[in-house]
Design a protein around this motif. Structure first.
Motif, PDB file in Angstrom:
ATOM      1  N   UNK A 233      29.456 -16.194 -32.931  1.00 47.27           N
ATOM      2  CA  UNK A 233      28.597 -16.747 -31.904  1.00 47.27           C
ATOM      3  C   UNK A 233      27.247 -16.023 -31.864  1.00 47.27           C
ATOM      4  N   UNK A 234      27.275 -14.676 -31.930  1.00 50.41           N
ATOM      5  CA  UNK A 234      26.017 -13.924 -31.949  1.00 50.41           C
ATOM      6  C   UNK A 234      25.204 -14.303 -33.179  1.00 50.41           C
ATOM      7  N   UNK A 235      25.908 -14.378 -34.310  1.00 49.70           N
ATOM      8  CA  UNK A 235      25.246 -14.649 -35.589  1.00 49.70           C
ATOM      9  C   UNK A 235      24.520 -15.983 -35.521  1.00 49.70           C
ATOM     10  N   UNK A 236      25.245 -17.036 -35.193  1.00 51.41           N
ATOM     11  CA  UNK A 236      24.624 -18.354 -35.120  1.00 51.41           C
ATOM     12  C   UNK A 236      23.591 -18.405 -34.008  1.00 51.41           C
ATOM     13  N   UNK A 237      23.939 -17.818 -32.858  1.00 50.85           N
ATOM     14  CA  UNK A 237      23.017 -17.856 -31.725  1.00 50.85           C
ATOM     15  C   UNK A 237      21.680 -17.238 -32.076  1.00 50.85           C
ATOM     16  N   UNK A 238      21.698 -16.091 -32.775  1.00 51.30           N
ATOM     17  CA  UNK A 238      20.434 -15.435 -33.087  1.00 51.30           C
ATOM     18  C   UNK A 238      19.620 -16.267 -34.074  1.00 51.30           C
ATOM     19  N   UNK A 239      20.284 -16.821 -35.086  1.00 54.59           N
ATOM     20  CA  UNK A 239      19.552 -17.618 -36.075  1.00 54.59           C
ATOM     21  C   UNK A 239      18.981 -18.880 -35.432  1.00 54.59           C
ATOM     22  N   UNK A 240      19.819 -19.567 -34.654  1.00 51.01           N
ATOM     23  CA  UNK A 240      19.380 -20.831 -34.067  1.00 51.01           C
ATOM     24  C   UNK A 240      18.289 -20.637 -33.028  1.00 51.01           C
ATOM     25  N   UNK A 241      18.425 -19.605 -32.183  1.00 47.85           N
ATOM     26  CA  UNK A 241      17.384 -19.449 -31.166  1.00 47.85           C
ATOM     27  C   UNK A 241      16.078 -19.009 -31.819  1.00 47.85           C
ATOM     28  N   UNK A 242      16.171 -18.221 -32.870  1.00 45.66           N
ATOM     29  CA  UNK A 242      14.945 -17.828 -33.561  1.00 45.66           C
ATOM     30  C   UNK A 242      14.281 -19.034 -34.221  1.00 45.66           C
ATOM     31  N   UNK A 243      15.102 -19.885 -34.815  1.00 42.19           N
ATOM     32  CA  UNK A 243      14.543 -21.099 -35.413  1.00 42.19           C
ATOM     33  C   UNK A 243      13.836 -21.934 -34.354  1.00 42.19           C
ATOM     34  N   UNK A 244      14.483 -22.060 -33.196  1.00 40.81           N
ATOM     35  CA  UNK A 244      13.876 -22.857 -32.130  1.00 40.81           C
ATOM     36  C   UNK A 244      12.577 -22.220 -31.648  1.00 40.81           C
ATOM     37  N   UNK A 245      12.567 -20.883 -31.525  1.00 37.04           N
ATOM     38  CA  UNK A 245      11.338 -20.206 -31.103  1.00 37.04           C
ATOM     39  C   UNK A 245      10.251 -20.367 -32.160  1.00 37.04           C
ATOM     40  N   UNK A 246      10.653 -20.338 -33.439  1.00 38.04           N
ATOM     41  CA  UNK A 246       9.694 -20.520 -34.520  1.00 38.04           C
ATOM     42  C   UNK A 246       9.078 -21.914 -34.485  1.00 38.04           C
ATOM     43  N   UNK A 247       9.908 -22.902 -34.218  1.00 37.01           N
ATOM     44  CA  UNK A 247       9.399 -24.283 -34.176  1.00 37.01           C
ATOM     45  C   UNK A 247       8.329 -24.429 -33.106  1.00 37.01           C
TER      46      UNK A 247
END
Lengths: 734, 734
Positions: free
Chosen positions: B244-258
Motif C-alpha cells: 500500500x505504501x509502495x503504490x500510494x507513494x508512486x501514484x500520489x507522486x504521479x498525480x502531483x507531477x501531472x
C-alpha cells in the motif's frame, strides 16, 4: 482613565475579597488544634521538608528568571524587537505565580495534622477543614490573578490612554506577563512532579512491595518525603499551573477582544473588560459554593462526592446566569451569544470532569476491568490500562472540539462568511469560553487542593498511630480526594487546551504588532507576488495568506510534526527523570533497611532527612532539561521556520499534547483506583497476587498522572507564550 | 499511446521480472528438504493454521469490500459524485494487496522448516534460505505493485488520451485504487496483529511465567497459534501494508507531477512516468543486493548484520546513482534537483533505520538501561521503556522534517516565492523522496520478512527437538531477525509518513477535480467575499484561501484535534482487543493444563487447534470496530467540517500518529531486547527476578510493536485515501 467602565472596578475588588477570604479561612484553620505531640512532630517534618524544597526550587528558578529577564531587557532596549514593559511584566507574572503556589502549600502543610485531628471528632469536621484549607489556595490563585491583571491594566492605561490602538497595545503587553507565570508554573509542575513521584515510587517499591509494610508506615524512611511530595507537587505545582491558565485565558481573551472590536472604541473597551468581569463575578459565586459544602456524620463516599458536587455545580449554574446579566449590563453587542459561549465553556468543563470520573473511578466499568485484568498478571494490567487511557481521550477531545466550534459560532452570531470580522469575533468567543470554564476556579481548585491535604492527613494519622476509626475517616476523605484530583486534572487539561487556542490567535496579533512596529521603523514587507504588504491595514485572514499558514506549506507541516514530537519528548524526559530519581530513592531506602536492622522492627528511627534531600536534589537536577526544551523549541522553530512553522508547532503540540495529557492522566488515575478496588477486597484483596499486579499498575501510573501528564498542560501553554514574547524577534529575523 | 515515453515500458518489465525472480526463489526454496517427519508435521500444523486464518479473514474483508464497492458504484453512477472507475480500481487494489500478503505468507510457511533443516548443516545455508524466502515477499509486493500501476495506466490511457487534462484525470483516478490496498492492508495489519499478539501474550503468560516451560515448548497448547501468528501478522500484514505504501507513494507522486507540470505537456508525461521509472530501476538493483547477501560459518551476530546491511546499502547507493541517470535520460527539467530529492528520501530511510536500531538493540545504552531498571522491578522497567520510547521519537521526526523541507526545496530549485508553481513542484519533490525511500523495498522487505521465517525456524527446531547446535544457529538467525524487524518497522513508518504527506497534497487535487466536475454540471462557487470562484483556473494556493485552510480556522483546528485523538483511540481499541483476546487464550491454556495433567509431563499432546481457533475468532471479531472507525471518521469530518476540517484531520492524525507509532514500535522493540539482554546472562540471567521483570516489559511491548504501532501506519494513509475517494461527496455536500 475616564474611558474605563465602572464595571472594571469589580475586578480589583473581587481580587481583594478573594485574598481576604483566603486569609479568613487560613486564620480559622490555624485556630484548630494540631493534636498530639506526635502529630505535631510529623506535621513539622513535612512542613520543613516542603519549605526547604520550595526555597531550593525558587533559587534555581530565580537564576532562570534573572537570565531571561536580562535577555528580554536586551531585546527590548538594545535590539528594540521587544515591548519595553516585557521584562517587568515577565517578572511579576513569575512572582505572583510562585506566590500562589507558596501560599497554597503553606496552608496545606498546616492543615493536614489539623484535618487528622478534626477527623477524630467527626467526618464532617474533617471534610470542612480540609476543604476550606483547599479553598485558601483556590482563592489565592484567583485573587492574585485578578489583582495582577487590574494593576497592570491601570498602569499601562496611564501610559497609553489616548494613543491610537491603545487597548491593543495594552492588552498584548499584558499578555506577556503570562510567560512569567508559565515559566514559573512549568518548573513548579515538573520539579514538584519529579519530587513527589520519586518519593512515592521509591517508598512503594521498597516499603510496600519488598518489606511488606503498609503505606505511610513510620518505619519507611521515604514516607516523609512522600508526604512532602504531595504538597510540593500536587499543591504548589497545581496552584502555579492554574494561576497561569486563569490569567492566560483572561489576558488572551482581552487581547482578542481589543482586536475584534478595534473599529468601535466604546465596544472595544467593553470587550476587554468583559472577561475580567466574568472572572470577578466567578469569585463571588465560588465563595457562595464553598460555603455550601458540608456533610453529616456517617456520610458515604457518595454523600461526600455529592457535597462537593453540590458546591461546584451551584457555582457553575450561578455563574452561567450571572454572565448573561453582566454582559447585558455591560452593554456588549451580541451579549446573549457571548453568554452562550460562557455557558459552552462551563458545560465543557463539567462534561470533561464527568468523563474523567467515569474513566478513573472504581465505580465504573473501565477501572473495574483493569482490576479484572490483574488475574492474568501485571502485564495485562498495564496493557488494559494503556488501552483504556487511550480510549478515554475520545470524550474530552470531542467535547473540546464541539466547544470550540459552538463558542466560535455563538460569539460571531453564526456568521459563516469567515471574513476578518467574523473570525476575530469567533476567536474572541473561544477565549470567552475558556474564561467561562475557569470562572469556577475558586471552588474547583479548592476541591483539588483538598485531595493532597486529605492524603497527608491520612499519612499523619497512620504515622501517629491514631485509632482505627480515625483512619477510617481519613481514608474516606482520601478516597474522595482521588476522584476530585482526577476530575480536577481533566479540568486543568481542558482549560489549558482552550487557553492555548486563544493564545494561538493572540500570537497572530502579536506578530501583527511587531510588523507594524517594524514598518514604522522603515521596513518594507513584500508578499509572495512581490506586492507591498501593509501590516497595519491587514486583518487576520490577510496575515494567514501573507505567511502562507496553510496545510500544504511544508514549513507549517514540519512545524506540526515537531510540535507533536515535542509533547512526546517532553513526557519521555520527565518519565525518565522520575525513573532515575526513584531508583536513587530505592537504593537509599534499601541501604537504611540493610544497615540499621532496628528500623523494620520499629526500634530505630529511620533517617527521613536523607530521603527528603535525595528527592530535592533529584528534582532540581532533573527539571532543567525538559523545562529549557519547552522554552528553546519554539524559539528555534520561529527562527528557522518563521511564523507558519510556529503556528504549525503550536497546533501540532496542542492537538497531540492535549490528547497525550488526557491519556496519561486518565490511565494513571484508573490504575490507582483499580488498585484501591482490589484493596477493597475484590479479586483476593490486599496481599493477593492480583493486588501485587495492580500495585505495578499504580506505580507506572504515578509519573503518568502526577508528573508527565499535568506538565503537558503547561508545555502547550508555555510554547505559545514563548512564541508570543519572541514574536518581535521572529519578525526581525524573517 | 504514442505520447508514452519508451522508459515507461521499464515499469511492466520490472514488475514481470520481479515476479519471475520471486517464482524462481520460491522454486529453489521448495527443492530443499523439510527435515524429519516431526519437523514436517509441525510445519504443516502452522501452515494449515495460517491458511485457515487467511481464508477466514478474506471472507470478512470480502464482505466489507462488497459493501464499499456497491457504495462507490452508487456514488459513481447514481449520485455522480464519484469517478466511474473507482469501484473497479478499489477492487483491484484490494485484490493485489491481499495477493501480496498471501504469496508472502505461503512462502514463509513453507520456508521455516526448510530453514531449520538447512541450519542443521550450516549457518550460511540457513541464512540464505530464510533471506531468499523473505525476498519472495519483497519481490511479489513490488512486482504486483508495478504491474497493477502499469496496467491501469495503459487502460486509462486508452480511454482518456488526447482529452484535455488527460494525465491529471488518469493519475487521480489511479490514486483511488490505493484505497482498496489501504483497506485490505488495515484489516490484514489489525487482524493479523491481534491474532499474533493474543497467541504470543497468552502463550508467554501461562507457559513461560506460570508453568515455567521455555518458549516454543511443544507442551504449550498456544505454541502453534503463536507460530501461526508470526506468519499472519508479521508476514501477511507487513506485506499488505508495504504494498500500500509502495503504490500510494508512486501514484500520489504521479498525480502531483501531472498537476505540477500541467502547463507543459511533454514534461507532464515525464513527471508522471518518473516515479514509476525510479521504482522500476529499484527492482533491478534490489535484486542485485539480494544476491550480495551471504555469510560464512561461524559468523557472529555482527557478521550477519553486516551481510544484510551490505545488501541493502549496496542497493541504496546504486539506486541513488541510477536515479540521476534515469531522470537525466528521461529529460526531466531540474533532473539533478529531483535526483537529490530521491537521495534525501533514501538517506532519511537509512537514518531512521539506524536510529531505530540504536534505540532498540541491546548493544546500545537505551535498551541496556531498561534491562538495568529490572533490578527495581517490573514497574520501573515499564516506566523506563515508555520514557525511552518517547524520547526515541526525536530523531525520526526531525529526520522526516528535514527530509520534507529538503526534498521540497531541491525539487523546486530553492524557489522560496511559494507561488502555485513553486509549491506544486516542491510537493512533487516530497512525493519523489517517498518513492526514493521505498525504491529499495524489494530488498528491505526481504530483510523484514526474513525475521518471522527465522523465528518460526527456531520454533520448529525447538518443537522437533533438534540438537543444541542447531538451536544455537536458529537463535542467531532469530536475534538478527529482531533487529531487522525493528529497522523494518522504522522504515515502514517513515515511508508511511512521507506517503501520507504526498496524499495530503493529492487530496487538494482531488477536491479540485470534483469542483471542476461540479462546475461543469452548472454549480457556482462563491468565495468568502461573495465573488465567483473558478476551480479550473485556481492553483493550490487559491484553494487554500478559498477553503480557509489556515490555522486560525476553528474547523481546521478541530480537525487537527480529532486527528490526534483518532490515532490514540485507534491504538486504545487495538490494545484493548489484544488484552481481551490474550485473556481468552490464557483461560484456554490454563484449562488444558488443568484438565489434562499429562500435557505438562509431555505425555499427552495438547489441543493446538482450539488455541488456533480462539486466536482466529478473536482477531476476526476485534478487527471490525477499529478498522471501520478509520473509514468512518474522515467521512464524517468531511461532511461536517468540510475540506478545511479534513486537512486538519489528516495533519493532526499524521503528526500525532507518526510520533505515536514510532514511540510504540521502539518501546516494544527495546523491551523485547532488554529481556534478551537479561537472558544472555546479565542481571542474573534467565529465571532471575530481573528476568521476570523484563518478561513483563516484553509482554506489554508485544501489542505495542506488533499490533497498535504498525497499524497506525495504515491508519494515517487510509484516512487520506478515504478522504481522497470521498472528495466528490465532500464537495457535493459542502
Amino acid at each position: 482613565m475616564s474611558n474605563i467602565p465602572l464595571v472594571f472596578w469589580l475586578v480589583p475588588i473581587a481580587g481583594v475579597v478573594a485574598l481576604a477570604m483566603a486569609w479568613h479561612f487560613f486564620r480559622v484553620m490555624m485556630r484548630e488544634q494540631e493534636g498530639t505531640p506526635r502529630m505535631r512532630e510529623i506535621a513539622a517534618y513535612v512542613r520543613h521538608g516542603a519549605m526547604a524544597y520550595l526555597k531550593q526550587q525558587y533559587k534555581v528558578v530565580g537564576i532562570v528568571f534573572a537570565v531571561l529577564a536580562v535577555l528580554f531587557a536586551l531585546m527590548a532596549y538594545v535590539l528594540k524587537v521587544q515591548n519595553p514593559w516585557v521584562p517587568f511584566a515577565f517578572l511579576t507574572g513569575g512572582l505572583f505565580s510562585g506566590l500562589a503556589g507558596f501560599f497554597g502549600m503553606k496552608t496545606a502543610t498546616y492543615a493536614s495534622a489539623r484535618t487528622a485531628n478534626a477527623a477524630r471528632s467527626g467526618l464532617d469536621r474533617g471534610l470542612r477543614i480540609a476543604f476550606r484549607s483547599g479553598a485558601v489556595m483556590g482563592l489565592v490563585v484567583v485573587g492574585l490573578g485578578l489583582i495582577d491583571i487590574a494593576m497592570w491594566f491601570l498602569i499601562l492605561n496611564c501610559f497609553y490612554a489616548g494613543e491610537p490602538m491603545a487597548l491593543v497595545t495594552i492588552t498584548t503587553t499584558m499578555l506577556t506577563f503570562g510567560m512569567g507565570a508559565s515559566t514559573q508554573a512549568l518548573f513548579a509542575r515538573v520539579g514538584g512532579g519529579i519530587y513527589t513521584k520519586a518519593a512515592d515510587v521509591g517508598a512503594d517499591l521498597v516499603g510496600k512491595v519488598e518489606a511488606n509494610i503498609p503505606e505511610d508506615d513510620p518505619r519507611n524512611p521515604a514516607t516523609i518525603a512522600d508526604n512532602v511530595g504531595d504538597n510540593v507537587g500536587d499543591v504548589a505545582g497545581m496552584g502555579a499551573d492554574l494561576y497561569e491558565s486563569y490569567c492566560g485565558s483572561i489576558l488572551s481573551t482581552a487581547a482578542l477582544g481589543a482586536t475584534a472590536f478595534a473599529m468601535n472604541g466604546e465596544m472595544q473597551v467593553k470587550a476587554v473588560i468583559a472577561p475580567m468581569a466574568i472572572a470577578a463575578i466567578g469569585i463571588f459565586l465560588s465563595l457562595f459554593g464553598i460555603y455550601a459544602v458540608r456533610t453529616r456524620e456517617g456520610a458515604t463516599m457518595r454523600d461526600l462526592l455529592r457535597a462537593l458536587g453540590r458546591g461546584t455545580n451551584l457555582s457553575a449554574v450561578l455563574i452561567a446566569l450571572a454572565s448573561f446579566a453582566i454582559l447585558y449590563l455591560l452593554g456588549m453587542e451580541n451579549w446573549w451569544g457571548l453568554s452562550l459561549s460562557v455557558v459552552t465553556g462551563l458545560l465543557a468543563g463539567v462534561i470533561i470532569g464527568q468523563a474523567t470520573e467515569y474513566y478513573t473511578s472504581q465505580s465504573y466499568r473501565p477501572t473495574k476491568s483493569i482490576a479484572e485484568a490483574s488475574q492474568t498478571g501485571s502485564a495485562t494490567v498495564i496493557i488494559k490500562g494503556i488501552g483504556t487511557g487511550m480510549i478515554s481521550t475520545m470524550v474530552p477531545v470531542v467535547t473540546i472540539s464541539v466547544a470550540i466550534l459552538l463558542s466560535f459560532l455563538f460569539a460571531n452570531g453564526f456568521d459563516l462568511s469567515m471574513g476578518t470580522a467574523s473570525i476575530s469575533r469567533g476567536l474572541y468567543g473561544i477565549g470567552i469560553a475558556a474564561v467561562g470554564m475557569l470562572s469556577t476556579l475558586g471552588i474547583t481548585l479548592a476541591t483539588d487542593a483538598y485531595g493532597p491535604i486529605a492524603d497527608n492527613a491520612g499519612g499523619n494519622a497512620e504515622m501517629s498511630g491514631l485509632g482505627e476509626e480515625v483512619r477510617h475517616r481519613t481514608d474516606a476523605l482520601d478516597a474522595l480526594g482521588n476522584t476530585t484530583a482526577a476530575t480536577g486534572k481533566g479540568f486543568a487539561i481542558g482549560s489549558a487546551a482552550l487557553t492555548a487556542l486563544a493564545l494561538l490567535a493572540s500570537y497572530v496579533e502579536e506578530i501583527k504588532i511587531a510588523m507594524v512596529r517594524a514598518a514604522e521603523g522603515g521596513r518594507q514587507f513584500l508578499d509572495a507576488a512581490g506586492n507591498a504588504f501593509d501590516p497595519s491595514a491587514a486583518g487576520i485572514n490577510e496575515f494567514m495568506t501573507y505567511f502562507q499558514v496553510t496545510l500544504i506549506n511544508p514549513k507549517v507541516l514540519t512545524g506540526a510534526f515537531i510540535g507533536a514530537m515535542a509533547a512526546f519528548l517532553f513526557c519521555g524526559l520527565t518519565m525518565g527523570a522520575v525513573g532515575r530519581a526513584a531508583g536513587a530513592m530505592v537504593d537509599e531506602v534499601r541501604r537504611q533497611f540493610r544497615e540499621r536492622k532496628g528500623i523494620l522492627e520499629g526500634k530505630a528511627t529511620p533517617d527521613y532527612g536523607r530521603c527528603v534531600e535525595i528527592s530535592t536534589r533529584s528534582a532540581q537536577r532533573e527539571m532543567i532539561v525538559p523545562s529549557l526544551l519547552a522554552i528553546i523549541i519554539p524559539i528555534v522553530v520561529g527562527l528557522v521556520l518563521g511564523v507558519g512553522g510556529v503556528l504549525g508547532l503550536l497546533t501540532g503540540g496542542l492537538a497531540a499534547g492535549f490528547t497525550l495529557a488526557v491519556f496519561m492522566s486518565n490511565a494513571g488515575g484508573a490504575w490507582d483506583n483499580a488498585k484501591k478496588y482490589v484493596e477493597e477486597g475484590n479479586f483476593g484483596g490486599k496481599g493477593s497476587a492480583c493486588h501485587k499486579a495492580t500495585v505495578v499498575g499504580d506505580t507506572v501510573g504515578d509519573p503518568f498522572k502526577d508528573t508527565s501528564g499535568p506538565s503537558l498542560n503547561i508545555l502547550i501553554k508555555l510554547m505559545s507564550m514563548v512564541s508570543i514574547v519572541m514574536a518581535g524577534l521572529t519578525v526581525a529575523c524573517a
